[in-house]
Design a protein around this motif. Structure first.
Motif, PDB file in Angstrom:
ATOM      1  N   GLY A  75       0.803  -1.219   0.000  1.00 14.44           N
ATOM      2  CA  GLY A  75       0.000   0.000   0.000  1.00 14.44           C
ATOM      3  C   GLY A  75       0.833   1.265   0.000  1.00 14.44           C
ATOM      4  O   GLY A  75       1.820   1.385  -0.728  1.00 14.44           O
ATOM      5  N   ALA A  76       0.445   2.232   0.854  1.00 14.93           N
ATOM      6  CA  ALA A  76       1.122   3.525   0.896  1.00 14.93           C
ATOM      7  C   ALA A  76       2.595   3.381   1.272  1.00 14.93           C
ATOM      8  O   ALA A  76       3.453   4.114   0.759  1.00 14.93           O
ATOM      9  CB  ALA A  76       0.411   4.450   1.880  1.00 14.93           C
ATOM     10  N   ASP A  77       2.908   2.420   2.156  1.00 15.46           N
ATOM     11  CA  ASP A  77       4.311   2.202   2.536  1.00 15.46           C
ATOM     12  C   ASP A  77       5.129   1.739   1.333  1.00 15.46           C
ATOM     13  O   ASP A  77       6.271   2.166   1.139  1.00 15.46           O
ATOM     14  CB  ASP A  77       4.402   1.152   3.648  1.00 15.46           C
ATOM     15  N   ALA A  78       4.544   0.852   0.535  1.00 17.74           N
ATOM     16  CA  ALA A  78       5.237   0.364  -0.654  1.00 17.74           C
ATOM     17  C   ALA A  78       5.416   1.485  -1.674  1.00 17.74           C
ATOM     18  O   ALA A  78       6.441   1.559  -2.364  1.00 17.74           O
ATOM     19  CB  ALA A  78       4.470  -0.803  -1.270  1.00 17.74           C
ATOM     20  N   GLU A  79       4.431   2.367  -1.778  1.00 18.21           N
ATOM     21  CA  GLU A  79       4.545   3.486  -2.711  1.00 18.21           C
ATOM     22  C   GLU A  79       5.647   4.446  -2.274  1.00 18.21           C
ATOM     23  O   GLU A  79       6.396   4.973  -3.097  1.00 18.21           O
ATOM     24  CB  GLU A  79       3.205   4.226  -2.815  1.00 18.21           C
ATOM     25  N   ALA A  80       5.765   4.697  -0.948  1.00 18.77           N
ATOM     26  CA  ALA A  80       6.835   5.562  -0.449  1.00 18.77           C
ATOM     27  C   ALA A  80       8.199   4.927  -0.704  1.00 18.77           C
ATOM     28  O   ALA A  80       9.157   5.599  -1.093  1.00 18.77           O
ATOM     29  CB  ALA A  80       6.643   5.828   1.048  1.00 18.77           C
ATOM     30  N   PHE A  81       8.287   3.614  -0.487  1.00 22.78           N
ATOM     31  CA  PHE A  81       9.523   2.868  -0.747  1.00 22.78           C
ATOM     32  C   PHE A  81       9.900   3.005  -2.218  1.00 22.78           C
ATOM     33  O   PHE A  81      11.052   3.308  -2.566  1.00 22.78           O
ATOM     34  CB  PHE A  81       9.288   1.404  -0.373  1.00 22.78           C
ATOM     35  N   ALA A  82       8.926   2.780  -3.110  1.00 29.12           N
ATOM     36  CA  ALA A  82       9.187   2.864  -4.548  1.00 29.12           C
ATOM     37  C   ALA A  82       9.573   4.279  -4.963  1.00 29.12           C
ATOM     38  O   ALA A  82      10.444   4.470  -5.834  1.00 29.12           O
ATOM     39  CB  ALA A  82       7.948   2.407  -5.332  1.00 29.12           C
ATOM     40  N   PHE A  83       8.968   5.288  -4.340  1.00 30.67           N
ATOM     41  CA  PHE A  83       9.290   6.677  -4.656  1.00 30.67           C
ATOM     42  C   PHE A  83      10.746   6.978  -4.327  1.00 30.67           C
ATOM     43  O   PHE A  83      11.439   7.675  -5.093  1.00 30.67           O
ATOM     44  CB  PHE A  83       8.364   7.611  -3.882  1.00 30.67           C
ATOM     45  N   VAL A  84      11.244   6.456  -3.205  1.00 35.56           N
ATOM     46  CA  VAL A  84      12.646   6.659  -2.832  1.00 35.56           C
ATOM     47  C   VAL A  84      13.560   6.051  -3.891  1.00 35.56           C
ATOM     48  O   VAL A  84      14.513   6.685  -4.358  1.00 35.56           O
ATOM     49  CB  VAL A  84      12.936   6.051  -1.439  1.00 35.56           C
ATOM     50  N   VAL A  85      13.281   4.806  -4.273  1.00 36.01           N
ATOM     51  CA  VAL A  85      14.124   4.113  -5.250  1.00 36.01           C
ATOM     52  C   VAL A  85      14.071   4.809  -6.613  1.00 36.01           C
ATOM     53  O   VAL A  85      15.111   5.025  -7.263  1.00 36.01           O
ATOM     54  CB  VAL A  85      13.691   2.642  -5.378  1.00 36.01           C
ATOM     55  N   ALA A  87      11.869   6.465   3.449  1.00 39.11           N
ATOM     56  CA  ALA A  87      10.432   6.319   3.181  1.00 39.11           C
ATOM     57  C   ALA A  87       9.602   6.860   4.333  1.00 39.11           C
ATOM     58  O   ALA A  87       8.526   7.442   4.125  1.00 39.11           O
ATOM     59  CB  ALA A  87      10.093   4.850   2.916  1.00 39.11           C
ATOM     60  N   MET A  88      10.086   6.697   5.576  1.00 37.97           N
ATOM     61  CA  MET A  88       9.385   7.265   6.729  1.00 37.97           C
ATOM     62  C   MET A  88       9.332   8.787   6.642  1.00 37.97           C
ATOM     63  O   MET A  88       8.333   9.418   6.996  1.00 37.97           O
ATOM     64  CB  MET A  88      10.085   6.837   8.028  1.00 37.97           C
ATOM     65  N   LEU A  89      10.407   9.387   6.132  1.00 37.46           N
ATOM     66  CA  LEU A  89      10.460  10.843   6.023  1.00 37.46           C
ATOM     67  C   LEU A  89       9.661  11.350   4.829  1.00 37.46           C
ATOM     68  O   LEU A  89       9.119  12.454   4.870  1.00 37.46           O
ATOM     69  CB  LEU A  89      11.917  11.295   5.892  1.00 37.46           C
ATOM     70  N   VAL A  90       9.597  10.551   3.777  1.00 39.89           N
ATOM     71  CA  VAL A  90       8.806  10.923   2.602  1.00 39.89           C
ATOM     72  C   VAL A  90       7.327  11.000   2.956  1.00 39.89           C
ATOM     73  O   VAL A  90       6.585  11.861   2.464  1.00 39.89           O
ATOM     74  CB  VAL A  90       9.051   9.904   1.462  1.00 39.89           C
ATOM     75  N   GLY A  91       6.893  10.100   3.831  1.00 38.78           N
ATOM     76  CA  GLY A  91       5.505  10.129   4.280  1.00 38.78           C
ATOM     77  C   GLY A  91       4.572   9.401   3.331  1.00 38.78           C
ATOM     78  O   GLY A  91       4.989   8.680   2.433  1.00 38.78           O
ATOM     79  N   ASP A  92       3.292   9.594   3.559  1.00 41.07           N
ATOM     80  CA  ASP A  92       2.254   8.876   2.824  1.00 41.07           C
ATOM     81  C   ASP A  92       2.197   9.355   1.382  1.00 41.07           C
ATOM     82  O   ASP A  92       1.786  10.475   1.099  1.00 41.07           O
ATOM     83  CB  ASP A  92       0.896   9.102   3.515  1.00 41.07           C
ATOM     84  N   ARG A  93       2.594   8.497   0.468  1.00 35.04           N
ATOM     85  CA  ARG A  93       2.538   8.836  -0.944  1.00 35.04           C
ATOM     86  C   ARG A  93       1.186   8.474  -1.553  1.00 35.04           C
ATOM     87  O   ARG A  93       0.703   9.127  -2.457  1.00 35.04           O
ATOM     88  CB  ARG A  93       3.635   8.097  -1.717  1.00 35.04           C
ATOM     89  N   GLY A  94       0.571   7.405  -1.046  1.00 35.06           N
ATOM     90  CA  GLY A  94      -0.686   6.944  -1.626  1.00 35.06           C
ATOM     91  C   GLY A  94      -0.460   6.332  -2.991  1.00 35.06           C
ATOM     92  O   GLY A  94       0.532   6.602  -3.668  1.00 35.06           O
ATOM     93  N   GLU A  95      -1.368   5.473  -3.384  1.00 36.37           N
ATOM     94  CA  GLU A  95      -1.274   4.871  -4.703  1.00 36.37           C
ATOM     95  C   GLU A  95      -1.881   5.821  -5.728  1.00 36.37           C
ATOM     96  O   GLU A  95      -2.987   6.327  -5.545  1.00 36.37           O
ATOM     97  CB  GLU A  95      -1.988   3.521  -4.718  1.00 36.37           C
ATOM     98  N   PRO A  96      -1.195   6.091  -6.822  1.00 34.45           N
ATOM     99  CA  PRO A  96      -1.708   7.053  -7.810  1.00 34.45           C
ATOM    100  C   PRO A  96      -2.991   6.559  -8.465  1.00 34.45           C
ATOM    101  O   PRO A  96      -3.172   5.356  -8.672  1.00 34.45           O
ATOM    102  CB  PRO A  96      -0.569   7.152  -8.824  1.00 34.45           C
ATOM    103  N   ASP A  97      -3.878   7.502  -8.769  1.00 35.35           N
ATOM    104  CA  ASP A  97      -5.111   7.155  -9.473  1.00 35.35           C
ATOM    105  C   ASP A  97      -4.795   6.734 -10.901  1.00 35.35           C
ATOM    106  O   ASP A  97      -3.829   7.213 -11.513  1.00 35.35           O
ATOM    107  CB  ASP A  97      -6.062   8.354  -9.501  1.00 35.35           C
ATOM    108  N   ALA A  98      -5.643   5.866 -11.443  1.00 33.36           N
ATOM    109  CA  ALA A  98      -5.488   5.465 -12.839  1.00 33.36           C
ATOM    110  C   ALA A  98      -5.860   6.626 -13.751  1.00 33.36           C
ATOM    111  O   ALA A  98      -6.701   7.460 -13.412  1.00 33.36           O
ATOM    112  CB  ALA A  98      -6.373   4.261 -13.132  1.00 33.36           C
ATOM    113  N   ASP A  99      -5.209   6.698 -14.912  1.00 28.79           N
ATOM    114  CA  ASP A  99      -5.612   7.687 -15.909  1.00 28.79           C
ATOM    115  C   ASP A  99      -7.003   7.374 -16.452  1.00 28.79           C
ATOM    116  O   ASP A  99      -7.826   8.263 -16.643  1.00 28.79           O
ATOM    117  CB  ASP A  99      -4.599   7.709 -17.067  1.00 28.79           C
TER     118      ASP A  99
END
Length: 420
Positions: free
Chosen positions: A16-26, A319-331
């Motif tokens: 979920g949101a944690d995975a999105e924050a992790f992916a955003f960092v990478v 990722a903890m510092l990035v915070g809640d990224r949320g999953e992006p909405d579909a186009d």
């Protein structure tokens, strides 16, 4: 009924949101490392144990207490990597990467240490890592630090300052080490048990002790500046002036050290400012990113003297510092109102995705529930597919005028060339 196995202590399932924050960092790290022309590398998850025992040091806690080591079927001792630098140095030597020096490389992935799990720290954890191998000039240190500062800004992490120190060259460090041994030996009985053990083996590590029994002596301990050679002073001056020119905010941290003998010159950590949001999120585990120059490491692995500098940062902490990224909405959401049109729906959504737009097909549950789910998803555009009165395919598009025109064009393309 069989009992469901549980995750091993100190590991985590990210969703979920944690995975999105992790992916955003990478993803941000990958984008920034390309800007700085660092080449991507991958190394094995496990190495011969001697890679780490020789590089990190037999007396360190990592080697003596925290490594996951095991004998393979051939009786050879192997270790799951506890950090990236030693493996990178081994790869540099064993693969002949010296021909590419100075070589700028970057990687990320899982690491393993058997330590007490706590906030932002796990037994299987993940790091991003950047190294410059074969570069002895202070410009390499500046570039690495500018890259790290740039990365943190791109991640939106604020309230963080670079803490910087010099460990001097080999002569400076040796003279400083001898002075520290003399100073702490005079108060040995009043030091903590850990520092008494470090005194002869690794006296520099006493300087970053958190034990109150040690801290009262650290303040008056000999300072590295009193032992710096002219060459070491010039090197540190070039690093600090380079950082100023690059617009990197820094502060001097005289107690910041690296205990291993192969570290030279620059040592650094990015640390949250007191009272900042970052400090509040990380608690006592305050270092966000850290590293230094390790000019003597290659020799410990049997290579020729080779200057090098690098840093690493924990993805979980970032990722903890990035915070809640949320999953992006579909186009686009495609709602199938009539199952008879499934092939047309599959052709359309395939065409949409191949055109570079994120899309999802709603085709389960009642037609009403499918549409309601699409509306709740927050998608920018909803396309409904149904059968017309004559049994042909009909559609409705809900979205902006631009998207309506785009969908009509994609819809026509999907009907004329489903494999487009």
């Amino acid at each position: 009924m069989a009992k469901t196995p549980q995750a091993i202590r100190g590991t985590q399932d990210i969703f979920g949101a944690d995975a999105e924050a992790f992916a955003f960092v990478v993803e941000t790290f990958e984008r920034v490392r390309r800007l700085y022309r660092f080449r991507r590398v991958e190394m094995p998850v496990f190495e011969k144990t001697e890679v780490f025992s020789r590089a990190i040091g037999e007396t360190t806690d990592v080697v003596s207490k925290e490594m996951y080591s095991f004998d393979d079927r051939g009786g050879e001792s192997l270790t799951l990597r506890p950090e990236f630098t030693a493996g990178t140095a081994r790869a540099f030597l064993s693969n002949g990467w010296q021909q590419h020096a100075p070589l700028k490389v970057a990687t990320h992935g899982p690491l393993f240490r058997y330590e007490r799990p706590q906030k932002g720290r796990y037994r299987q954890f993940h790091q991003i890592d950047a190294e410059i191998l074969g570069a002895g000039e202070p410009q390499a240190d500046v570039e690495l630090l500018a890259m790290a500062d740039h990365l943190l800004k791109e991640l939106g992490i604020t309230g963080v300052t670079l803490h910087l120190n010099t460990l001097g060259d080999g002569d400076s460090r040796e003279a400083w080490r001898a002075a520290l041994v003399d100073y702490f030996r005079a108060v040995k009985d009043e030091l903590s048990e850990d520092s008494q053990e470090r005194l002869e083996k690794n006296p520099l590590r006493i300087l970053d002790s958190k034990d109150r029994r040690d801290q009262c002596f650290v303040a008056d301990a000999p300072k590295i500046d009193d032992f710096l050679t002219d060459e070491a002073k010039a090197f540190f001056g070039a690093v600090t002036s380079g950082l100023d020119a690059a617009g990197v905010k820094w502060t001097r941290a005289e107690s910041l050290v690296r205990g291993l003998d192969y570290y030279r010159h620059t040592a650094f950590e990015f640390i949250p400012d007191e009272g900042s949001e970052a400090a509040g999120k990380l608690g006592s585990q305050s270092t966000i990113l850290g590293g230094g120059r390790y000019d003597g490491l290659m020799e410990s692995l049997g290579g020729a003297p080779t200057p090098a500098v690098g840093w690493a940062a924990g993805i979980e902490r970032l990722a903890m510092l990035v915070g809640d990224r949320g999953e992006p909405d579909a186009d686009v959401i495609v709602v199938l109102e009539d199952d008879a049109q499934m092939a047309s729906a599959q052709a359309l959504i395939s065409t949409i995705r191949k055109a570079g737009h994120s899309a999802e097909l709603m085709a389960t549950g009642s037609p009403r529930k499918r549409f309601d789910k699409a509306v709740k998803s927050g998608a920018e555009t909803i396309v409904s597919l149904f059968s017309s009165d004559d049994g042909g395919l009909a559609s409705r598009v809900r979205g902006s005028d631009d998207w309506q025109a785009r969908i009509e064009e994609l819809f026509a393309r999907s009907r004329t060339s489903p494999s487009a």
